[in-house]
Design a protein around this motif. Structure first.
Motif, PDB file in Angstrom:
ATOM      1  N   UNK A 212       0.389  -1.173  -0.203  1.00 25.45           N
ATOM      2  CA  UNK A 212       0.081   0.119  -0.022  1.00 25.45           C
ATOM      3  C   UNK A 212       1.174   0.924  -0.159  1.00 25.45           C
ATOM      4  N   UNK A 213       1.811   1.304   0.689  1.00 27.17           N
ATOM      5  CA  UNK A 213       2.795   2.200   0.508  1.00 27.17           C
ATOM      6  C   UNK A 213       2.975   2.383  -0.439  1.00 27.17           C
ATOM      7  N   UNK A 214       4.279   1.564  -0.646  1.00 26.70           N
ATOM      8  CA  UNK A 214       4.908   1.349  -2.487  1.00 26.70           C
ATOM      9  C   UNK A 214       3.628   1.887  -3.260  1.00 26.70           C
ATOM     10  N   UNK A 215       2.022   1.788  -3.806  1.00 29.65           N
ATOM     11  CA  UNK A 215       1.485   2.356  -4.522  1.00 29.65           C
ATOM     12  C   UNK A 215       1.174   4.017  -4.252  1.00 29.65           C
ATOM     13  N   UNK A 216       1.418   4.206  -2.761  1.00 25.94           N
ATOM     14  CA  UNK A 216       1.041   5.744  -2.665  1.00 25.94           C
ATOM     15  C   UNK A 216       1.644   5.727  -2.580  1.00 25.94           C
ATOM     16  N   UNK A 217       3.170   6.150  -2.495  1.00 22.10           N
ATOM     17  CA  UNK A 217       4.075   6.936  -3.189  1.00 22.10           C
ATOM     18  C   UNK A 217       4.768   6.597  -4.482  1.00 22.10           C
ATOM     19  N   UNK A 218       4.706   5.819  -4.937  1.00 25.59           N
ATOM     20  CA  UNK A 218       4.724   5.429  -7.083  1.00 25.59           C
ATOM     21  C   UNK A 218       3.539   6.601  -7.166  1.00 25.59           C
ATOM     22  N   UNK A 219       2.750   6.545  -6.833  1.00 26.15           N
ATOM     23  CA  UNK A 219       1.568   8.144  -7.661  1.00 26.15           C
ATOM     24  C   UNK A 219       1.814   9.411  -7.379  1.00 26.15           C
ATOM     25  N   UNK A 220       3.140   9.359  -6.360  1.00 28.74           N
ATOM     26  CA  UNK A 220       2.225  10.574  -5.413  1.00 28.74           C
ATOM     27  C   UNK A 220       3.817  12.100  -5.902  1.00 28.74           C
ATOM     28  N   UNK A 221       3.746  12.930  -5.850  1.00 24.55           N
ATOM     29  CA  UNK A 221       3.507  13.197  -4.602  1.00 24.55           C
ATOM     30  C   UNK A 221       2.483  13.386  -3.635  1.00 24.55           C
ATOM     31  N   UNK A 222       2.312  13.157  -2.541  1.00 22.92           N
ATOM     32  CA  UNK A 222       0.764  13.820  -1.817  1.00 22.92           C
ATOM     33  C   UNK A 222      -0.334  13.375  -2.178  1.00 22.92           C
ATOM     34  N   UNK A 223      -0.178  11.719  -3.296  1.00 22.76           N
ATOM     35  CA  UNK A 223      -1.324  11.552  -3.369  1.00 22.76           C
ATOM     36  C   UNK A 223      -2.453  10.597  -2.880  1.00 22.76           C
ATOM     37  N   UNK A 224      -3.826  11.879  -3.407  1.00 22.93           N
ATOM     38  CA  UNK A 224      -5.453  10.920  -2.545  1.00 22.93           C
ATOM     39  C   UNK A 224      -5.283   9.524  -3.229  1.00 22.93           C
ATOM     40  N   UNK A 225      -5.856   9.053  -1.964  1.00 21.45           N
ATOM     41  CA  UNK A 225      -6.403   7.705  -1.699  1.00 21.45           C
ATOM     42  C   UNK A 225      -7.925   7.430  -1.766  1.00 21.45           C
ATOM     43  N   UNK A 226      -8.923   6.858  -2.798  1.00 22.22           N
ATOM     44  CA  UNK A 226      -9.756   7.203  -2.409  1.00 22.22           C
ATOM     45  C   UNK A 226     -10.416   5.659  -1.825  1.00 22.22           C
ATOM     46  N   UNK A 227     -11.086   5.428  -1.167  1.00 22.22           N
ATOM     47  CA  UNK A 227     -11.720   3.815  -1.145  1.00 22.22           C
ATOM     48  C   UNK A 227     -11.798   3.736   0.558  1.00 22.22           C
ATOM     49  N   UNK A 228     -11.169   2.835   1.113  1.00 15.60           N
ATOM     50  CA  UNK A 228     -10.604   1.910   2.477  1.00 15.60           C
ATOM     51  C   UNK A 228      -9.783   0.441   1.897  1.00 15.60           C
ATOM     52  N   UNK A 229      -9.560   0.200   3.106  1.00 14.85           N
ATOM     53  CA  UNK A 229      -8.619  -0.357   3.202  1.00 14.85           C
ATOM     54  C   UNK A 229      -9.101  -1.278   4.019  1.00 14.85           C
ATOM     55  N   UNK A 230      -8.283  -2.699   5.015  1.00 12.91           N
ATOM     56  CA  UNK A 230      -8.894  -3.739   5.181  1.00 12.91           C
ATOM     57  C   UNK A 230      -8.891  -3.912   6.962  1.00 12.91           C
ATOM     58  N   UNK A 231      -8.032  -2.490   7.558  1.00 12.51           N
ATOM     59  CA  UNK A 231      -8.193  -2.463   8.791  1.00 12.51           C
ATOM     60  C   UNK A 231      -7.710  -0.575   8.484  1.00 12.51           C
ATOM     61  N   UNK A 232      -8.306   0.309   9.257  1.00  7.54           N
ATOM     62  CA  UNK A 232      -8.280   1.497   9.355  1.00  7.54           C
ATOM     63  C   UNK A 232      -7.315   2.170   9.724  1.00  7.54           C
ATOM     64  N   UNK A 233      -7.052   2.022  11.086  1.00 11.15           N
ATOM     65  CA  UNK A 233      -5.522   2.433  11.521  1.00 11.15           C
ATOM     66  C   UNK A 233      -4.132   1.839  10.311  1.00 11.15           C
ATOM     67  N   UNK A 234      -4.362   0.582  10.056  1.00 11.57           N
ATOM     68  CA  UNK A 234      -3.173   0.366   9.035  1.00 11.57           C
ATOM     69  C   UNK A 234      -3.277   1.353   7.991  1.00 11.57           C
TER      70      UNK A 234
END
Length: 542
Positions: A212-234
């Motif tokens: 998840x961090x890899x994908x967010x960094x790859x499409x950054x900087x400061x990417x906006x991620x829409x949706x949700x994950x399997x665990x809120x804190x993580x």
């Protein structure tokens, strides 16, 4: 001096204790709900969302995303805010064309579709097809609909039934939009995919934090991620480590169309700062979970627990709303601003532009800079921050330094009121932590009333005379909802208590304490100091 809200004798009896616990409000004239001069769509094809099968819904959403990049062309009929906005467009004269068939819909927009991407429901290929639909201008077609799609003249541009998101990332990474990603489980085929297609966003689902961090960094900087994950804190932690922020949106319907509806300049209602009274305490109630786009663009508007509550307007109250709505849902925000009661205020959050833990951000200054246009568009000047428990209130300094920001409201991940009402000052602006938490099973109305009674009543000289109460949005469902719980709490408050909005409280703190706090900062060589207040812990959850 600001007079108490004029309410009926019945409401006064319900809301005031001992004849002296008052609600305070006064409204400055505002241009809330300014109408836009930009045109709405002239014609809109409408198809019922709930009546569609998952495969049909995916096809309709991909078509909605492809055709809606300039202005909405397709609308999936649903309840809540979708219903409100559809009715609004009807009143504006938008021509509504009804259909119950995705194939009729496809025929209407066939010239804009270059082909189809074939996938298999229930497998990662659904997310691959969602990703490729956006960059190929091709509708996503489940294998069960392939024959029917071919009869409509569609040719396969890709067959991704044996592919997963990692392969799509590796092969097509450079074709996806930067600054945005969508995380959506394949178990939710009927939601959010129109927005992903419109944005040409890489779409995936994972339980692996590093991925998840890899994908967010790859499409950054400061990417906006829409949706949700399997665990809120993580989910939030993993995005924060990439200097990204999240927008809970995994149940969104029509987000692509909602983001393109013109609304004009947004102006939230202004609440005048009350004159400080001696010998009283000030309390403000703030609803949680305002980062939740799916809620704000969905059932929030007419649910009797929230915006549809009969309690609205009978006491001062503050709503968290997402600053992203200024760009991704301006008409949604306009709806709230234009229908707000004179007792209601608004703050952004938690987080700007989206939900993030400042403690884990590698470059908080860059993220604060990214937030500025969203705050301006949404006309929000107070930001709610939800930080990891390891974080500190001083993590909010980059946000407080923004000229658009008047103050910050702070909560820790668990419990929200971990800092027990502490105030951190930076650049003469307060970051105020929650002192109390209205959450079923953690802190009840009786505990809050007891805690308020133990507070000092010297609001000109003691910051401990002010208290923020976080109202848990998902509590008290079996007893009338959170707004009803707030009404019960107000009835129990001790004499000489004033209920105000959070923006009024920030204004009062700045008026009474900003000058001396600036002096303290100068004496401390520019280092801001956190001021711990006198807190009664008997009313807490420990």
């Amino acid at each position: 001096m600001i007079r108490p809200l004029a309410i009926s004798g019945l409401c006064l009896a319900l809301l005031c204790t001992g004849g002296d616990a008052k609600v305070q409000t006064k409204t400055k004239p505002s241009s809330s709900g300014v109408r836009s001069s930009a045109p709405s769509p002239q014609e809109l094809w409408v198809i019922p969302h709930d009546a569609l099968s998952p495969a049909e819904a995916v096809l309709a959403q991909s078509l909605q995303g492809i055709t809606g990049r300039q202005r909405p062309s397709i609308w999936l009929r649903a309840g809540g805010m979708s219903r409100v906005l559809e009715e609004e467009m009807r009143r504006e004269g938008v021509r509504i064309r009804e259909t119950g068939s995705v194939w009729e819909l496809l025929r209407a927009f066939r010239p804009k579709v270059k082909g189809m991407v074939i996938y298999r429901l229930g497998t990662p290929s659904l997310n691959v097809a969602t990703s490729l639909s956006g960059v190929m201008d091709a509708v996503a077609v489940d294998e069960t609909l392939r024959e029917a799609a071919e009869k409509e003249g569609l040719k396969p541009l890709a067959d991704v039934r044996d592919r997963d998101e990692r392969e799509a990332f590796r092969r097509y990474r450079n074709r996806f939009a930067r600054g945005v990603i969508v995380e959506q489980p394949v178990s939710k085929p009927k939601h959010l995919r129109d927005f992903a297609v419109m944005q040409r966003a890489f779409t995936f689902s994972t339980t692996d934090s590093e991925t998840r961090t890899e994908y967010a960094r790859a499409f950054g900087p400061e990417a906006l991620a829409y949706g949700w994950g399997n665990d809120e804190h993580a989910w939030v932690r993993d995005l924060s480590r990439a200097n990204a922020t999240g927008a809970p949106a995994d149940w969104c319907v029509n987000l692509s169309a909602i983001s393109k509806l013109p609304a004009g300049p947004l102006r939230r209602p202004r609440r005048l700062t009350p004159e400080t009274e001696d010998g009283v305490r000030y309390v403000a109630f703030v609803m949680s979970d305002g980062d939740n786009l799916q809620w704000l663009t969905g059932g929030f508007v007419d649910h009797r627990f929230y915006w549809g509550s009969p309690r609205r307007g009978t006491f001062p109250f503050t709503w968290e709303v997402s600053a992203l709505l200024g760009e991704k849902g301006p008409r949604v925000l306009r709806q709230f601003y234009s229908t707000a009661k004179e007792t209601e205020g608004f703050v952004a959050g938690p987080g700007v532009p989206g939900y993030t833990f400042p403690h884990f951000q590698p470059d908080p200054n860059a993220l604060a800079k990214q937030a500025r246009p969203y705050l301006r568009k949404s006309d929000l000047s107070i930001v709610s921050v939800l930080n990891a428990n390891e974080g500190k209130m001083s993590d909010t300094a980059p946000i407080l330094a923004l000229p658009e920001v008047e103050g910050v409201i702070y909560k820790s991940y668990s419990p929200y009121h971990r800092e027990k009402g502490a105030i951190y000052w930076h650049a003469g602006k307060p970051c105020v932590s929650y002192k109390f938490l209205l959450w079923a099973g953690l802190m009840e109305p009786e505990g809050i009333a007891k805690g308020v009674a133990a507070m000092p009543a010297d609001p000109r000289n003691d910051e401990g005379s002010y208290a923020l109460v976080n109202v848990h949005a998902w509590s008290y469902g079996d007893s009338g909802g959170p707004m009803e719980a707030v009404a019960r709490t107000i009835r129990m408050l001790p004499p000489n208590t004033r209920v105000i909005t959070a923006d009024q409280m920030i204004g009062m703190l700045r008026k009474n304490f900003s000058r001396r706090q600036r002096k303290e900062e100068r004496l401390g060589n520019g280092e801001p100091k956190a001021v711990k207040q006198n807190v009664n812990r008997e009313g807490g959850d420990r």
